[in-house]
Design an enzyme around this catalytic site. Sequence first.
Site, PDB file in Angstrom:
ATOM      1  N   PRO A  17     -18.773  17.467  28.060  1.00 56.14           N
ATOM      2  CA  PRO A  17     -18.845  16.008  27.978  1.00 56.14           C
ATOM      3  C   PRO A  17     -18.098  15.528  26.740  1.00 56.14           C
ATOM      4  CG  PRO A  17     -20.911  16.988  27.223  1.00 56.14           C
ATOM      5  CD  PRO A  17     -20.041  18.117  27.697  1.00 56.14           C
ATOM      6  N   MET A  18     -17.275  14.491  26.901  1.00 57.67           N
ATOM      7  CA  MET A  18     -16.569  13.943  25.735  1.00 57.67           C
ATOM      8  C   MET A  18     -16.620  12.413  25.815  1.00 57.67           C
ATOM      9  SD  MET A  18     -13.360  16.501  25.063  1.00 57.67           S
ATOM     10  CE  MET A  18     -12.889  16.782  26.754  1.00 57.67           C
ATOM     11  N   GLN A  71     -25.190  13.187  31.219  1.00 56.26           N
ATOM     12  CA  GLN A  71     -25.841  13.482  29.935  1.00 56.26           C
ATOM     13  C   GLN A  71     -26.481  12.231  29.336  1.00 56.26           C
ATOM     14  OE1 GLN A  71     -23.761  14.121  26.036  1.00 56.26           O
ATOM     15  NE2 GLN A  71     -24.489  16.215  26.295  1.00 56.26           N
ATOM     16  N   CYS A 102     -24.903  15.929  19.246  1.00 55.60           N
ATOM     17  CA  CYS A 102     -23.992  14.938  18.654  1.00 55.60           C
ATOM     18  C   CYS A 102     -24.251  14.834  17.139  1.00 55.60           C
ATOM     19  CB  CYS A 102     -24.170  13.580  19.338  1.00 55.60           C
ATOM     20  SG  CYS A 102     -23.041  12.354  18.649  1.00 55.60           S
ATOM     21  N   LYS A 141     -27.652  20.431  25.982  1.00 53.97           N
ATOM     22  CA  LYS A 141     -26.452  20.833  25.250  1.00 53.97           C
ATOM     23  C   LYS A 141     -26.749  20.659  23.768  1.00 53.97           C
ATOM     24  CE  LYS A 141     -21.573  20.289  24.607  1.00 53.97           C
ATOM     25  NZ  LYS A 141     -21.452  19.351  23.484  1.00 53.97           N
ATOM     26  N   GLY A 203     -17.157  26.045  22.256  1.00 54.04           N
ATOM     27  CA  GLY A 203     -16.550  25.953  20.936  1.00 54.04           C
ATOM     28  C   GLY A 203     -15.308  26.802  20.806  1.00 54.04           C
ATOM     29  N   ASP A 204     -14.157  26.109  20.651  1.00 47.08           N
ATOM     30  CA  ASP A 204     -12.881  26.775  20.381  1.00 47.08           C
ATOM     31  C   ASP A 204     -12.406  27.663  21.523  1.00 47.08           C
ATOM     32  OD1 ASP A 204     -13.031  25.491  17.986  1.00 47.08           O
ATOM     33  OD2 ASP A 204     -13.673  27.241  16.842  1.00 47.08           O
ATOM     34  N   GLY A 226     -13.810  21.761  25.938  1.00 52.13           N
ATOM     35  CA  GLY A 226     -13.675  20.349  25.602  1.00 52.13           C
ATOM     36  C   GLY A 226     -12.253  19.993  25.230  1.00 52.13           C
ATOM     37  N   ARG A 227     -11.972  20.058  23.915  1.00 52.22           N
ATOM     38  CA  ARG A 227     -10.702  19.531  23.403  1.00 52.22           C
ATOM     39  C   ARG A 227      -9.471  20.143  24.052  1.00 52.22           C
ATOM     40  NH1 ARG A 227     -12.198  20.754  17.417  1.00 52.22           N
ATOM     41  NH2 ARG A 227     -13.260  22.406  18.571  1.00 52.22           N
TER      42      ARG A 227
HETATM   43  C1  LIG Z   1     -13.737  13.206  21.698  1.00 48.21           C
HETATM   44  C2  LIG Z   1     -14.988  14.024  21.838  1.00 48.21           C
HETATM   45  C3  LIG Z   1     -16.120  13.441  22.366  1.00 48.21           C
HETATM   46  C4  LIG Z   1     -17.283  14.206  22.511  1.00 48.21           C
HETATM   47  N1  LIG Z   1     -18.390  13.634  23.116  1.00 48.21           N
HETATM   48  C5  LIG Z   1     -19.472  14.395  23.399  1.00 48.21           C
HETATM   49  C6  LIG Z   1     -20.551  13.873  24.178  1.00 48.21           C
HETATM   50  O1  LIG Z   1     -20.527  12.738  24.650  1.00 48.21           O
HETATM   51  N2  LIG Z   1     -21.615  14.689  24.409  1.00 48.21           N
HETATM   52  C7  LIG Z   1     -21.663  15.978  23.918  1.00 48.21           C
HETATM   53  O2  LIG Z   1     -22.647  16.685  24.155  1.00 48.21           O
HETATM   54  N3  LIG Z   1     -20.647  16.489  23.213  1.00 48.21           N
HETATM   55  C8  LIG Z   1     -19.561  15.741  22.954  1.00 48.21           C
HETATM   56  N4  LIG Z   1     -18.505  16.293  22.297  1.00 48.21           N
HETATM   57  C9  LIG Z   1     -18.539  17.712  21.913  1.00 48.21           C
HETATM   58  C10 LIG Z   1     -17.898  18.582  23.015  1.00 48.21           C
HETATM   59  O3  LIG Z   1     -18.623  18.484  24.221  1.00 48.21           O
HETATM   60  C11 LIG Z   1     -17.818  20.062  22.567  1.00 48.21           C
HETATM   61  O4  LIG Z   1     -19.110  20.523  22.316  1.00 48.21           O
HETATM   62  C12 LIG Z   1     -16.975  20.251  21.328  1.00 48.21           C
HETATM   63  O5  LIG Z   1     -15.766  19.512  21.380  1.00 48.21           O
HETATM   64  C13 LIG Z   1     -16.648  21.746  21.105  1.00 48.21           C
HETATM   65  O6  LIG Z   1     -15.947  22.260  22.206  1.00 48.21           O
HETATM   66  P1  LIG Z   1     -14.339  22.479  22.168  1.00 48.21           P
HETATM   67  O7  LIG Z   1     -14.036  23.369  20.997  1.00 48.21           O
HETATM   68  O8  LIG Z   1     -14.032  23.118  23.495  1.00 48.21           O
HETATM   69  O9  LIG Z   1     -13.723  21.127  22.012  1.00 48.21           O
HETATM   70  C14 LIG Z   1     -17.333  15.554  22.107  1.00 48.21           C
HETATM   71  C15 LIG Z   1     -16.181  16.113  21.550  1.00 48.21           C
HETATM   72  C16 LIG Z   1     -15.019  15.378  21.422  1.00 48.21           C
HETATM   73  C17 LIG Z   1     -13.790  16.041  20.844  1.00 48.21           C
END
Ligand SMILES: Cc1cc2nc3c(=O)[nH]c(=O)nc-3n(C[C@H](O)[C@H](O)[C@H](O)COP(=O)(O)O)c2cc1C
Length: 339
Positions: A17-18, A71, A102, A141, A203-204, A226-227
């Site tokens: 979720p982002m 979520q 968060c 989460k 994560g990563d 995510g990213r």
């Molecule tokens: C722009 C952005 C918005 C995010 N919004 C949420 C969210 O709404 N809910 C949540 O549980 N995590 C949120 N996250 C965290 C991501 O779900 C994830 O846990 C985090 O980016 C690490 O994963 P990654 O390394 O694959 O990016 C957000 C991350 C980013 C970068």
Amino acid sequence: MWKIGDVEIDNRVVVAPMAGVSNAAFRTIVKEQGAGLVVCEMISDKALLFHNPKTLKMLHIEPEEYPLSIQILGGETKTMVEAAKYIAKNTDAAIIDINMGCPVPKVTNNESGSKFLKNPDHIYEVVSQVVDAVDKPVTVKMRCGWDKAHYYPVETALAAQKAGAKMIAMHGRTREQMYRGQADWNILKKVREALSIPFVANGDIRTPIDAKNALEITGADAVMVGRAALGNPWVIHQMVHYLETGEMLADPSPAEKISQAIDHLNRLIQLKGEEVAVKEFRKLSSYYLKGLPGSAKYKETLHTQVEAIPMIQLLKQCGSEAQERLDLRQYQLNHKNEE
Ligand SMILES: Cc1cc2nc3c(=O)[nH]c(=O)nc-3n(C[C@H](O)[C@H](O)[C@H](O)COP(=O)(O)O)c2cc1C
């Protein structure tokens, strides 16, 4: 195939979720790229219960997104229960997820998001009440801790499991870390070993090889990405394909990238109307342009656009210029080899 409660998940790649990104436009794209599960951006329990019009629009789901997880975010048991009930009754979400990760102060000051990580009893209370209130699987989460002094990755995950959560996804960073440093996949392995419910590592995880390594190191049922999927939804297909076959697929051409970017913009326009969509796509366009030769000068101009047609023209120009530069590089390389 694995399951969250009785919901079948086709493969081991979940899209995270982002907030500001994971709306139906983005989710349908990554779903087309083969994501096993997509999660909606966080939805505030109170905003939902006040029927905030913007929040209600966030509940829009396309049929092809199934199975979708929605979520919710909040710190009080009563409003979290009411929000979960509202979603169970009024949407086609297959799963209800609770945000306990968060890190933003506006959120943690309200006892929600990663603030839960300081208090496993609070996790138990909220999760168990939500689980009792709805007949859909409830998942959590979380991050692996608040800070070094409040670091209870196994205890917090076990509290959620004991309360009836059907899956836990954990980001291997503390709240204090925000996005600094590296996600700790070794702690995710310890959490995985302590749990009996499905576990998702986060994560990563940026490449197909990362996905494979994270699954091997942590023993998780799936990875959450995510990213890496921002402006790069193909990475989901590349990951799913690599995990299934061991074959690494090539990156798309600039033209394919631009065509996906335009498709994303069009889906956003359908969802939110041109004015809002163009504004939101300014930032997203930079992700799509990342790595395209010559794209830097387009990024700035794209960030000032207010209408879709000029934005689309700029994207196309940028794609053509990138392809020309790549062709020239290839020509020079071939020529050099001939000398
Ligand atoms: C722009 C952005 C918005 C995010 N919004 C949420 C969210 O709404 N809910 C949540 O549980 N995590 C949120 N996250 C965290 C991501 O779900 C994830 O846990 C985090 O980016 C690490 O994963 P990654 O390394 O694959 O990016 C957000 C991350 C980013 C970068």
